[in-house]
Design an enzyme around this catalytic site. Structure first.
Site, short mmCIF file in Angstrom:
data_model
loop_
_atom_site.label_atom_id
_atom_site.label_comp_id
_atom_site.label_asym_id
_atom_site.label_seq_id
_atom_site.Cartn_x
_atom_site.Cartn_y
_atom_site.Cartn_z
N CYS A 172 13.43 9.33 -10.90
CA CYS A 172 12.06 8.89 -10.56
C CYS A 172 11.85 9.23 -9.08
O CYS A 172 12.36 10.25 -8.61
CB CYS A 172 11.87 7.40 -10.85
SG CYS A 172 12.99 6.34 -9.93
N CYS A 209 0.84 -1.21 0.00
CA CYS A 209 0.00 0.00 0.00
C CYS A 209 0.87 1.25 0.00
O CYS A 209 0.49 2.28 -0.57
CB CYS A 209 -0.94 0.01 1.20
SG CYS A 209 -2.33 -1.12 1.00
#
Ligand code: ZN
Length: 429
Positions: free
Chosen positions: A387, A200
């Site tokens: 990133c 998550c």
């Protein structure tokens, strides 16, 4: 806890909405007050589960969790508030639950659940609830529950979807006459490849979803304690929140299951970190929690240095590969010198919106195949790609190198490291 045989007049008042239900009544409420439930994980699922079980008067609630409360927990972990940041979750939870219902005894287990402690941990409880977020703990809890014949109320959540079922191979499967219920290993005999299923923390989760799945788990728990209705044994329900779609699947016990099958080969807990190839506690998420709590507690101090980076501006022990990587400090120096280079951000647009470095071009790594044409003709120019924390930009870099781009490097540590070292106080996510 002394055994409750009679309700006080305060208790009769508190529980009268239960008492008036013929299916619960005085006997049922007394049963709940004498019940012992262990909730493994005091996170997104554990919060609503324990709140409703405490409110219902489940007499003993054990909570097992090793974490402390961090600001990003508050999006979904409704037991906690600003005042509990940095505190042990089990301790903060116990305080809130005792306030909700002083009848309830909260047992704080500030520990990871592993093969060494799991049997002792669950032995004295009637029902075990799996509200964890990692595969080693799920297999560990499952095996221990099968071995000690405890019902395991399972729930999991990811992004916009959740699922719930009850594993109980020692009990009849109400949906298959003559069969017993399945276990977690009957459904997932093998753990997923390490790294193939994002957590998550990596993939995100809509905050209300654990509330939905967790309250369903609390409901199944109450049913099991009271022997009420038909338990979700052998029945898996998934919920897709975006489409408001509940789906139900029948699950069967696998007679060849290594733990609940007819000839089990697993008769005691094994090494689950080895079995799953991942640690129970993800070091990256531990570091994230620590940094979040530090920022929340001492915002000025954590921004004024003390970043814990080495002389190159990299985390201590970072294995820097000069053939493929460049540090944020080197990139900053290039920018300060006014050097010309192509600066690519290869994350997704929603991540770019959270935080970005001015002057970057957004080309998500997922789109590299379609968009490489935009870069053609620049094979001899200099490129820097970043990133979030360096993994995707490494993929991007290696792909472009194979495509003939000679001078391309991935920015080590990504924008998370940039926002620590070059732009301190910049968002971490
Ligand atoms: Zn099984």
């Amino acid at each position: 806890m002394p055994i409750v045989t009679q309700l006080s007049s305060d208790q009769i008042n508190r529980y009268k909405r239960h008492l008036i239900l013929p299916e619960v009544g005085m006997d049922g409420q007394t049963k709940l007050l004498n019940s012992k439930v262990l909730c493994i994980g005091a996170g997104g699922l554990g919060c609503p589960i324990s709140l409703y079980l405490a409110a219902a008067g489940v007499g003993t609630i054990g909570l097992a969790d090793v974490d402390v409360v961090s600001p990003s927990n508050l999006q979904r972990q409704v037991l906690f508030g600003i005042s509990s940041i940095g505190e042990d979750k089990v301790k903060a939870a116990a305080r809130r639950l005792k306030d909700l219902n002083p009848d309830v005894k909260i047992v704080e287990h500030k520990t990871v659940v592993n093969s060494e402690n799991v049997l002792d941990l669950i032995r004295d409880y009637d029902v075990i609830i799996d509200g964890t977020d990692n595969f080693p703990t799920r297999y560990c809890v499952n095996d221990a529950c099968v071995i000690l014949k405890k019902p395991n109320v399972y729930g999991s959540i990811f992004r916009f979807e959740g699922m719930i079922t009850v594993f109980a191979p020692h009990l009849p499967n109400p949906h298959r006459e003559g069969e017993r219920g399945p276990c977690y290993r009957c459904m997932y005999p093998e753990p997923p490849d390490p790294g193939s299923v994002p957590s998550c923390a990596e993939g995100g989760v809509v905050g209300v979803l654990p509330g939905i799945i967790g309250t369903l788990q609390a409901n199944e728990t109450i049913k099991l304690l009271l022997g009420l209705g038909t338990p979700a044994i052998g029945k898996l329900t998934t919920f897709a929140s975006k489409d408001f779609e509940f789906r139900t699947f029948k699950l069967r016990r696998d007679p060849n299951c290594p733990v609940c099958g007819d000839h089990p080969t697993i008769t005691k807990p094994i090494d689950y970190e080895e079995f799953c190839g991942v640690p129970i506690l993800d070091p990256a998420s531990l570091a994230e929690t620590e940094a979040e709590v530090k920022r929340a507690k001492e915002p000025a101090k954590s921004q004024a240095g003390g970043t814990g980076l080495d002389e190159k501006g990299l985390p201590p022990g970072y294995r820097f590969d000069p053939n493929f990587e460049i540090s944020p400090r080197e990139v900053k120096a290039m920018l300060d010198r006014g050097e010309k280079f192509n600066f690519i951000d290869c994350r997704l647009p929603n991540e770019y919106q959270i935080t970005h470095i001015d002057g970057t071009t957004l080309i998500p790594v997922q789109e590299i195949g379609q968009r490489i044409g935009e870069l053609r003709g620049k094979e001899n120019e200099r490129f820097v790609v970043h990133c979030k924390s360096g993994a995707r930009s490494m993929t991007f870099t290696k792909t472009l190198k194979q495509q003939g781009f000679k001078d391309i490097r991935s920015m080590a540590g990504g924008i998370m490291l940039w926002n620590k070292d070059i732009n301190p106080g910049g968002p971490q996510y």
